[in-house]
Design an enzyme around this catalytic site. Structure first.
Site, mmCIF file in Angstrom:
data_model
loop_
_atom_site.group_PDB
_atom_site.id
_atom_site.type_symbol
_atom_site.label_atom_id
_atom_site.label_comp_id
_atom_site.label_asym_id
_atom_site.label_seq_id
_atom_site.Cartn_x
_atom_site.Cartn_y
_atom_site.Cartn_z
ATOM 1 N N LYS A 239 0.906 -1.087 0.005
ATOM 2 C CA LYS A 239 -0.153 0.084 -0.012
ATOM 3 C C LYS A 239 1.090 1.346 0.067
ATOM 4 C CE LYS A 239 -1.733 2.634 2.681
ATOM 5 N NZ LYS A 239 -1.574 4.137 1.835
ATOM 6 N N GLY B 294 6.353 5.001 8.966
ATOM 7 C CA GLY B 294 5.317 6.122 8.974
ATOM 8 C C GLY B 294 5.649 6.778 10.346
ATOM 9 N N SER B 295 4.416 7.182 10.762
ATOM 10 C CA SER B 295 4.461 8.177 12.109
ATOM 11 C C SER B 295 4.237 7.276 13.203
ATOM 12 C CB SER B 295 3.437 9.298 11.889
ATOM 13 O OG SER B 295 2.056 8.510 11.772
ATOM 14 N N GLY C 105 1.872 4.080 13.651
ATOM 15 C CA GLY C 105 2.231 2.674 14.217
ATOM 16 C C GLY C 105 1.942 2.161 15.299
ATOM 17 N N GLU D 12 9.079 1.016 11.433
ATOM 18 C CA GLU D 12 10.146 1.986 11.119
ATOM 19 C C GLU D 12 9.420 3.581 11.334
ATOM 20 O OE1 GLU D 12 13.136 1.662 10.684
ATOM 21 O OE2 GLU D 12 13.127 -0.622 10.254
ATOM 22 N N CYS E 227 13.375 10.864 7.931
ATOM 23 C CA CYS E 227 13.076 10.607 9.341
ATOM 24 C C CYS E 227 14.324 10.640 10.260
ATOM 25 C CB CYS E 227 12.612 8.721 9.177
ATOM 26 S SG CYS E 227 13.838 7.949 8.214
ATOM 27 N N GLU F 264 8.785 15.657 16.571
ATOM 28 C CA GLU F 264 9.124 15.679 15.173
ATOM 29 C C GLU F 264 8.429 16.664 14.234
ATOM 30 O OE1 GLU F 264 8.315 11.797 12.785
ATOM 31 O OE2 GLU F 264 10.401 12.023 12.099
#
Ligand code: NAD
Length: 483
Positions: A179, A232-233, A237, A254, A288, A385
């Site tokens: 995806k 992703g974030s 996650g 990750e 990231c 972040e």
């Protein structure tokens, strides 16, 4: 004469064929540089995911029925096709993700090809062990593919991070439903098509586009998916971890970062500031491992700030298709507004903008490279972040102070340390809580070297031999020969 050019429309790639989404819905894909529509892409749903997962399950037998070395040849043929079509793929990635053409050509594209070739070489080297446990049995292990992998990819490096998942999973004999991020699906759809041309059997690599909350959610919930690999974030996650618990799926996460780049007074400041500037402004800060906290020893703080501002001023922002452009836009209006809000938060917290801080006038989601000074470790701009071109320059006094500040966030993906003192760089590297530490350099990754973090940066490692663990299960076999 009708001169209207129709917007290209992309369907889902399931079982080797293009399939219209069951709900008939398509979403609009924009060029972040000028906000113009460039494509319509299928907005898939749970029933499309179900079709893709069934296809991937059926393809497991076919894919693993091919000799391991021949699977490697197919992956290498796909790498050849990526080389053949690299101009098209680079242009597509640049247009869709708002990245400067030159940077996709120099970084994303070669890294994607390198990743694929590296794992193509692993297909026939995924071996078990003969373990002498008994005198009356041959006891050994083999490593089986985990099965069907759901891969959820972010928008900052769509092709490259997509390949970080596709290449090792396929090399291990898994089949996949990928995806792409809803904003940036174009290059991975093309990769799916080229994979068929390379000889990948239908169903081995399915691409289902659509919203994370719909397609991503359905993948995580689907009982036919054995493993989810997600980049992703941290927020999403966490939801994936909870969702995967429903049927004990294996997961790799990750996630984000708030990496510290520590500059000691005895460092080569020219090199340190050049790398610190590209470490935080590369890809408009949507990285990231962005070195978004620049920690500077007190005695050189003012000099580093001055040099950093000079570097920020020299960054050419503009049309991503121009070879002179160094920094492109942020990926979307939402991301731009998040970054502008953080700049506002920083000002309200008492930090000082010494350069940038504004949206660039005109079309496109551009934000100026921004440098904050007077940043306190506890401020939100130092802890959270931002995922934009915003540097927080933080003062420290000594080694212990630097380590305390560097390790003082919930993240632990990467860090940098600059000093001419060889003892110090080793001491500091050992103390830093980070999956990767760069010494007197910043920002490099290589598919041969493990990549990942802990805490809010996730868990599990991509790249290198470590990634093979993500996509295989050991099986123990006893062959009895009683005396
Ligand atoms: P995101 O979490 O919003 O989205 C990532 C992916 O998850 C997208 O494909 C999205 O569609 C999907 N998704 C969204 N909601 C979902 C749901 N409910 N269920 C399943 N999937 C869902 O992140 P993003 O904004 O695309 O990417 C930025 C984040 O990614 C940053 O936090 C960044 O640090 C992180 N990142 C980490 C690495 C790394 O290697 N550690 C690399 C790149 C980006």
């Amino acid at each position: 004469m009708n001169t209207t050019i129709e917007t290209p429309r992309h369907n889902l790639l399931i079982d080797g064929k293009y399939v219209a989404p069951a709900n008939g819905n398509y979403s609009t894909i924009l060029n972040p540089s000028n906000e113009e529509t460039i494509a319509l892409v299928a907005a898939g749903s749970a029933s499309d995911v179900d079709l893709a997962v069934r296809s991937a399950r059926a393809a497991l037998k076919v894919w693993n029925g091919i000799r391991a070395a021949d699977r490697g040849l197919i992956l290498n043929r796909l790498a050849d096709l990526l080389v053949k079509h690299q101009d098209e793929l680079v242009a597509m990635e640049s247009l869709n993700a708002g990245k400067p053409l030159s940077s996709v050509m120099r970084q994303d594209m070669p890294a994607a090809i390198d990743t694929l070739r590296y794992y193509a070489g692993w297909t026939d080297k995924i071996i078990g062990q003969v373990i002498p446990a008994r005198t009356d049995a041959l006891t050994y292990t083999i490593r089986e593919p985990v099965g069907v992998v759901g891969a959820i990819v972010p928008w900052n490096f769509p092709l490259m991070i997509g390949m970080w998942k596709i290449a090792p999973a396929l090399a291990c004999g898994c089949t996949m439903v990928v995806k792409p991020a809803e904003l940036t699906p174009l290059t991975l759809l093309r990769v799916g098509e080229l994979a068929l041309e390379a000889g990948l059997p239908p169903g081995v690599l399915n691409i289902v586009t659509g919203k994370g909350s719909v397609v991503g959610d359905a993948l995580v919930a689907h009982p036919g998916v054995d493993k989810v690999t997600f980049t992703g974030s941290p927020k999403i996650g966490r939801g994936i971890m909870q969702g995967a618990a429903s049927n004990f799926k294996r997961i790799t996460l990750e996630l984000g970062g708030k990496s510290a780049n520590i500059i000691f007074a005895d460092a080569n400041l020219e090199n340190a500031v050049r790398a610190a500037a590209s470490g935080v402004f590369f890809n408009a800060g949507q990285v990231c491992s962005s070195g978004s906290r620049i920690l500077v020893q007190s005695s050189v703080y003012d000099e580093v700030v001055e040099r950093l501002v000079e570097r920020a001023k020299a960054i050419r922002i503009g049309d991503t298709a121009s070879k002179d452009t160094i920094m492109g836009p942020l990926v979307s209006a939402t991301q731009m507004n998040t970054v502008l809000e953080y700049i506002d938060i920083g000002k309200k917290e008492g930090a000082t903008v010494v350069y940038g801080g504004n949206r660039v006038a005109g079309n496109g989601f551009y934000v100026e490279p921004t440098v904050f000074t007077n940043v306190k470790h506890e401020m939100r701009i130092s802890q959270e972040e931002i995922f934009g071109p915003v540097a927080s320059v933080i003062r420290f006094e000594d080694e212990a102070d630097a380590i305390r500040i560097a390790n003082g966030t919930a993240f632990s993906l990467a860090a940098g340390v600059w000093s001419a003192d060889i003892g110090r760089v080793h001491r500091v590297a050992n103390e830093l809580r980070a999956g990767t530490v760069w010494i007197n350099t910043y920002g490099f990754t290589d598919v041969r070297l493990p990549w990942g973090g802990t805490g809010e940066s996730g868990f599990g490692r991509e790249h290198g031999e470590a990634a093979l663990e993500n996509f295989t299960e050991p099986k123990t076999i006893w062959l009895s020969f009683p005396q």
